[in-house]
Design an enzyme around this catalytic site. Structure first.
Site, mmCIF file in Angstrom:
data_model
loop_
_atom_site.group_PDB
_atom_site.id
_atom_site.type_symbol
_atom_site.label_atom_id
_atom_site.label_comp_id
_atom_site.label_asym_id
_atom_site.label_seq_id
_atom_site.Cartn_x
_atom_site.Cartn_y
_atom_site.Cartn_z
ATOM 1 N N PHE A 106 -38.042 2.243 1.209
ATOM 2 C CA PHE A 106 -37.958 1.218 0.586
ATOM 3 C C PHE A 106 -35.909 1.406 -0.083
ATOM 4 C CE2 PHE A 106 -36.203 1.785 -3.417
ATOM 5 C CZ PHE A 106 -36.278 3.200 -4.061
ATOM 6 N N LYS A 107 -35.778 2.201 0.147
ATOM 7 C CA LYS A 107 -34.309 2.870 0.307
ATOM 8 C C LYS A 107 -33.333 1.900 1.078
ATOM 9 C CE LYS A 107 -34.988 7.253 -2.110
ATOM 10 N NZ LYS A 107 -35.926 7.483 -1.568
ATOM 11 N N ASP A 108 -33.953 1.333 1.917
ATOM 12 C CA ASP A 108 -33.735 0.549 3.351
ATOM 13 C C ASP A 108 -33.025 -0.620 2.582
ATOM 14 O OD1 ASP A 108 -33.154 2.225 5.576
ATOM 15 O OD2 ASP A 108 -35.091 1.424 6.109
#
Ligand SMILES: *Cc1c(COP(=O)(O)O)cnc(C)c1O
Length: 450
Positions: A106-108
């Site tokens: 999810f950090k993308d």
């Protein structure tokens, strides 16, 4: 919109300055000077990019609107699902898949945007930046994919040589772009973090080499993460709870901010692994530091949560003097006690702590019932959602293939790798350095943009 620090020492700075500052210069965290309101019912277009545009406009006062849209469009075009964060339903549980970006975590969602934002600001102001960070796996690869090939930016990521998975190492090193420097350190993740901390303390060095950071305290990361809470709400169409696998409190804080903005969120469910400092906070008002344990959900293995200070700021009605005082107590004593605020905290959050054993059990049970594989971080959120026993949207923070060893342990078979992970083969750019501040400083001197 202007920005300020949770500790009073920074005030009235613009969005762009807030983003370039990262951590506030007084050691606090950057927050907006007020929380703008946005009712989800006023959003006419309900696709991810349009929602992002409406939210970002409220927070960004110093970038032209057409440019904001261009940055959004560019950042989310690299996602492999046209919905960007698709929502799946399994009876009363919804899974919001946040792992369709280039590194499958999810950090993308935040780092793709932050990379483009940095490039834009630097180009416009004729500046250069050298991003320095440490990683135990996910953040490093997401940061590298957010910044690779960008003009005027170089990125130096320290990781423990034997402390990340082979896939994670290849994700960072199987890259051609010459502005990327993955650096293996003969030491632990803590050693990497300490080196970074010490280098950032050297103000002269920091200024000379225009050092910047991409860790989860950057406000742009919070901003980008607000979007999918609105997106999920509009898909479900009614007031819901969100269950969030939590480490540094960045993801769940974005949900809290969405709630302050006017998104009807009944409750936020804070799921932790055995590193349970936030669970103890939400359950008992006890925020006290303990040693980090290695678990099956490594991206949630934290001692203290770096974004927690932002929540404290709102818990105490935006009183920056109070926050400053509390943070110096925390620094001194390694703990804070919030029993006087417990009823307010528990109106906003419920919390569950999920052991490694329960992670494996949850992956197995969910697969048997729904034929759908969840990763060990998402498993914490799913277990917490089931314990709450209501209709819940659980945030799925990583693709299960990123943690294939855990999945094999839980299910007894190997999971197929998605194409981009299967294609990773060789370490094209990889650097090894001694576990010392001096060596890393020297490496930066030789390779940085000045
Ligand atoms: C970073 C991360 C988390 C924790 O998110 P925070 O914003 O630090 O709370 C959870 N799951 C995965 C897969 C992550 O990479």
């Amino acid at each position: 919109m202007f920005y300020k620090s949770t500790r009073c020492g920074v005030d009235k700075i613009s969005f762009k300055d807030a983003i370039m500052m990262g951590l506030a210069t007084d050691g606090g965290l950057i927050v907006p000077e007020y929380v703008p309101k946005l009712s989800p019912h006023d959003l006419k277009k309900q696709d991810f990019k349009s929602i992002a545009f409406e939210i970002f406009k409220l927070y960004i006062g110093d970038i032209r609107e057409d440019k904001i849209y261009e940055l959004i469009d560019k950042s989310y075009s690299a996602f492999d699902d046209s919905e960007i964060t698709p929502l799946k339903q399994f009876d009363d549980l919804y899974i919001l898949e946040l792992f369709h970006g280039p590194t499958y975590a999810f950090k993308d969602i935040a780092l793709q945007f932050l990379g483009n934002l940095f490039e834009y600001i630097l180009d416009e102001s004729n500046q250069t930046l050298n991003v320095l960070g440490a990683t135990s796996g996910d953040t490093g690869s997401a940061a590298i994919y957010g910044l690779k090939g960008k003009k005027n930016v170089k990125v130096f990521i320290l990781y423990p040589k034997n402390g990340v998975s082979p896939t994670q190492e290849l994700q960072m090193c199987d890259i051609e772009d010459e502005n990327v420097f993955p650096i293996a350190i003969n030491g632990t993740f803590d050693d990497c973090q300490n080196i970074i901390k010490e280098i950032f303390k050297d103000n002269a060095f920091k200024e000379k080499y225009h050092l910047g950071s991409i860790n989860s305290i950057n406000f742009a990361r919070i901003l980008a993460q607000i979007v999918y809470y609105y997106y999920a709400f509009l898909k479900v169409g009614k007031n819901v709870l969100f269950s969030v696998p939590t480490g540094n409190f960045g993801d769940i804080f974005a949900g809290y901010l969405a709630k302050l903005m006017g998104l009807p969120v009944e409750k936020l469910i804070l799921a932790t692994n055995e590193n349970d400092v936030l669970y103890r906070f939400a359950r008992f008002g006890d925020y006290s530091k303990q040693n980090v344990k290695k678990t099956l959900s490594p991206s949630m293995d934290i001692q203290l949560a770096s974004n927690f200070e932002r929540y404290i700021y709102y818990l105490y009605n935006q009183d920056c003097n109070k926050v400053k005082d509390l943070m110096s107590q925390l620094n001194k004593n390694g703990k804070l006690i919030f029993t006087d605020k417990l009823s307010q905290i528990q109106n906003e959050f419920s919390s569950y702590r999920v052991s490694d054993w329960m992670i494996l059990q949850t992956i197995r049970d969910f697969y048997e019932k729904y034929n759908y594989i969840i990763d060990p971080h998402t498993a914490c959120g799913v277990k917490a959602a089931f314990s709450e026993g209501k209709q819940v949207v659980c945030l799925a923070t990583a693709h299960p293939a990123k943690f294939s060893e855990v999945i094999e342990n839980a299910l007894g078979f190997k999971i197929d790798l998605p194409e981009k992970l299967a294609k990773l083969k060789t370490k094209k750019r990889s650097f090894e350095q001694e576990n010392s501040i001096k060596a890393i400083k020297h490496f930066i001197e030789l390779n940085a943009n000045v």
